[in-house]
Design a protein around this motif. Structure first.
Motif, PDB file in Angstrom:
ATOM      1  N   LYS A 106       0.707  -1.237  -0.045  1.00  0.00           N
ATOM      2  CA  LYS A 106      -0.008  -0.058  -0.103  1.00  0.00           C
ATOM      3  C   LYS A 106       0.845   1.167  -0.022  1.00  0.00           C
ATOM      4  CE  LYS A 106      -3.721  -0.353   2.542  1.00  0.00           C
ATOM      5  NZ  LYS A 106      -4.617  -0.224   3.633  1.00  0.00           N
ATOM      6  N   SER A 157     -11.747  -5.319   0.405  1.00  0.00           N
ATOM      7  CA  SER A 157     -12.195  -4.515   1.614  1.00  0.00           C
ATOM      8  C   SER A 157     -11.454  -4.664   2.860  1.00  0.00           C
ATOM      9  CB  SER A 157     -13.780  -4.600   1.828  1.00  0.00           C
ATOM     10  OG  SER A 157     -14.696  -4.472   0.774  1.00  0.00           O
ATOM     11  N   GLU A 158     -10.638  -5.652   2.955  1.00  0.00           N
ATOM     12  CA  GLU A 158     -10.019  -5.763   4.123  1.00  0.00           C
ATOM     13  C   GLU A 158      -9.248  -4.829   4.708  1.00  0.00           C
ATOM     14  OE1 GLU A 158      -8.332  -9.887   4.431  1.00  0.00           O
ATOM     15  OE2 GLU A 158     -10.575 -10.546   4.420  1.00  0.00           O
ATOM     16  N   ARG A 159      -8.750  -4.666   5.813  1.00  0.00           N
ATOM     17  CA  ARG A 159      -7.857  -3.572   6.391  1.00  0.00           C
ATOM     18  C   ARG A 159      -6.301  -3.565   5.389  1.00  0.00           C
ATOM     19  NH1 ARG A 159      -7.668  -0.433  10.916  1.00  0.00           N
ATOM     20  NH2 ARG A 159      -5.198   0.057  11.459  1.00  0.00           N
ATOM     21  N   ALA A 160      -5.927  -4.683   5.130  1.00  0.00           N
ATOM     22  CA  ALA A 160      -4.770  -4.689   4.442  1.00  0.00           C
ATOM     23  C   ALA A 160      -4.766  -4.195   3.182  1.00  0.00           C
ATOM     24  CB  ALA A 160      -4.042  -6.310   4.289  1.00  0.00           C
ATOM     25  N   ASN A 172      -9.141  -1.243   3.151  1.00  0.00           N
ATOM     26  CA  ASN A 172      -9.729  -1.028   4.362  1.00  0.00           C
ATOM     27  C   ASN A 172     -10.927   0.007   4.420  1.00  0.00           C
ATOM     28  OD1 ASN A 172      -9.571  -0.624   7.285  1.00  0.00           O
ATOM     29  ND2 ASN A 172      -8.164   1.377   7.065  1.00  0.00           N
ATOM     30  N   GLN A 173     -12.026  -0.571   3.818  1.00  0.00           N
ATOM     31  CA  GLN A 173     -13.291   0.165   3.582  1.00  0.00           C
ATOM     32  C   GLN A 173     -14.285  -0.699   4.170  1.00  0.00           C
ATOM     33  OE1 GLN A 173     -13.755   3.501   2.599  1.00  0.00           O
ATOM     34  NE2 GLN A 173     -11.507   3.831   2.219  1.00  0.00           N
TER      35      GLN A 173
END
Length: 549
Positions: free
Chosen positions: A220, A420-423, A426-427
């Motif tokens: 990211k 969508s996961e945090r890694a 993150n939404q």
């Protein structure tokens, strides 16, 4: 009844035959696998007494009641290539770290993916398989469709999770992937947390990278400037880039000249103009943006070029009547709420997130400005491609296949959950799903259903490159005439064909069973005009004459 009580009751009389006080050959409940299978010594049986002839093993498994004969009807039709494909393509990854570890361990012990099949059926197949079993944790999944030959294949298939679905089972008819010639398998791919990067992001949790032999991690990044700088510094292997960035970087616009190739398109459509709620009821067209501070993710972006195109049709000079400035997408909503910007043209999910946070409303989807326009891309540097040609080809193929999987609307909810996961993004998953499915609230009290709000077509049309170059010339973003000098009317095609790898993208798509176009140019129909890619210079002149800028 508690789960432990259920397990205990299932085990009573199952592990031991009450009449003979011996181990039974019936399926039993296993606490570690959370499923029914042979008694606890079945792995010992497989490792020590495994028949060297796979057909004998099939007979034994049928006699023991593990599989019904119908499961093996297609076995005689399966050749060696099919088995390798099933073992290493269908079984690899799927986002389950335990499974990834198992498949990698299998390949490692076999001396490489190409040797793994031979190892499983060779003289040391029992030793090979027993070592692998002892090194991993397993759970059960349904037997691979239409495939039944091979101790390693059967055991892997029998011991993977029941609830894991396989994208490759349904989408890949390509020949087995040759991973023995990869120059590099440990990869880092930079991305910005936006839905435009969907094929790049989803390829990690959904197993497209591991299918092609990569242990690839998506990294990211905080901004497009950071992506550019990391690319130039050689800190990443490949990158998620805005479609204009490879052209701008190769021409030395905004940075020192640095050769980058656009390998495939990540997404088409997928952006929107979002306006702060304080302007609700006051903004109906481009002329109403006069005096606004407007955010875009990067100067050399489709967002900036499309925003300028739109504003100019309303008599707005983008360099005088409004202030356009770069805003990292993750910061866009906070700046909208704080009043630092009045509006933005951003990638999703930040348009939908503004509605979700009741911070703004969606004024216009960019697909209304140009249906099927490109946005983001998968890219790598000239130097990296030269040093890792096989790796680059396989990596691009993985992403093109992922884009093809994302084209199917039926796969979008699964993808939304994965990315969508945090890694990754993150939404909230409902925000991402609203974008990917096109079923969304627009912040103006309307529920919209626009399935192609974002779409995924990896084909890099040369007409995309020519339109981008035409707008770089039109707006002369550096203000020094450098773009106009670099891109003369004769140079449009040369620039595009040097940087956009259209022929390779077509070749890889065909190998995957996709049906890419055979042409490299097409006429592009925008909301306010039509772009003939053979006449980009005339197009710019017509725009300036019509709108004054």
């Amino acid at each position: 009844m508690s789960s432990s009580s259920v397990i205990n009751s299932l085990n009573k009389g199952k592990i031991f035959d009450n009449n003979k006080n011996t181990l039974s050959n019936t399926k039993q409940w296993c606490q570690s696998c959370a499923s029914f299978h042979l008694p606890r010594d079945h792995w010992k049986f497989m490792s020590e007494d495994m028949p060297q002839n796979p057909l004998e093993m099939i007979d034994d498994l049928v006699k023991m009641g593990i599989y019904k004969p119908e499961a093996f009807k297609m076995a005689d039709m399966v050749n060696t290539a099919d088995l390798r494909k099933a073992l290493f393509l269908k079984m690899a990854g799927k986002g389950d770290s335990k499974r990834e570890k198992l498949v990698l361990e299998l390949a490692k012990q076999a001396g490489g993916l190409e040797n793994a099949f031979a190892a499983a059926f060779g003289a040391k197949s029992g030793e090979f398989f027993n070592d692998t079993i002892q090194s991993g944790q397993f759970s059960r999944r349904r037997f691979l469709k239409n495939l039944a030959v091979g101790a390693a294949l059967i055991s892997l298939a029998n011991c993977a999770p029941n609830n894991q679905s396989s994208q490759t089972e349904e989408t890949s008819d390509a020949p087995p992937t040759n991973t023995s010639n990869l120059e590099k398998t440990e990869l880092q791919i930079g991305f910005i947390p936006i839905t435009c990067a969907t094929p790049i992001i989803m390829s990690e949790p959904l197993g497209f990278y591991s299918k092609y032999g990569f242990n690839a991690k998506v990294v990211k990044m905080p901004s497009w400037g950071a992506v550019r700088d990391s690319a130039i510094a050689g800190e990443l292997d490949a990158y998620h880039m805005l479609a204009p960035m490879p052209i701008a970087m190769s021409l030395g616009l905004g940075s020192t000249s640095f050769g980058v190739k656009l390998a495939s398109i990540e997404n088409i459509n997928g952006q929107a103009i979002t306006v702060a709620n304080k302007h609700k009821g006051k903004v109906n067209g481009p002329a109403d943006f006069k005096g606004f501070n407007i955010g875009v993710p990067f100067p050399y972006s489709m967002h900036n070029l499309l925003l300028r195109y739109y504003l100019a049709t309303g008599g707005i000079d983008p360099d005088k009547d409004v202030k356009i400035r770069p805003v990292p997408p993750p910061d866009s909503i906070a700046q909208l709420i704080a009043g630092d910007i009045d509006a933005y043209l951003m990638p999703d999910p930040f348009n939908q997130r503004a509605v979700y946070e009741e911070a703004g409303f969606i004024h216009k989807l960019t697909k209304e400005l140009w249906p099927g326009h490109p946005c983001c891309a998968f890219a790598a540097s000239d130097n990296w491609i030269s040093e890792n040609p096989n790796t680059f080809r396989a990596l691009n193929k993985a992403i093109i296949e992922a884009a093809g999987y994302a084209q199917d609307p039926a796969n979008r909810p699964e993808i939304a959950k994965a990315i969508s996961e945090r890694a990754f993004l993150n939404q909230p998953v409902e925000v991402v799903e609203a974008v990917l499915t096109g079923n969304f609230e627009d912040g103006l009290g309307n529920t919209q259903s626009i399935p192609d709000r974002i779409d995924f077509d990896p084909y890099p049309w040369q007409s995309f490159a020519n339109w981008i170059s035409s707008q770089l010339v039109r707006w002369d973003l550096q203000g020094d005439g450098k773009v106009k000098q670099a891109i003369t009317n004769e140079a449009y095609d040369e620039v595009g064909q040097e940087i956009f790898m259209t022929d390779l993208a077509r070749e890889l798509a065909v190998e995957l069973g996709q049906t890419p176009p055979t042409d490299i140019y097409r006429t592009e129909t925008l909301e306010f005009d039509t772009f003939d890619p053979t006449k980009p210079g005339e197009y710019v002149e017509e725009q300036i004459k019509k709108y004054g800028v």
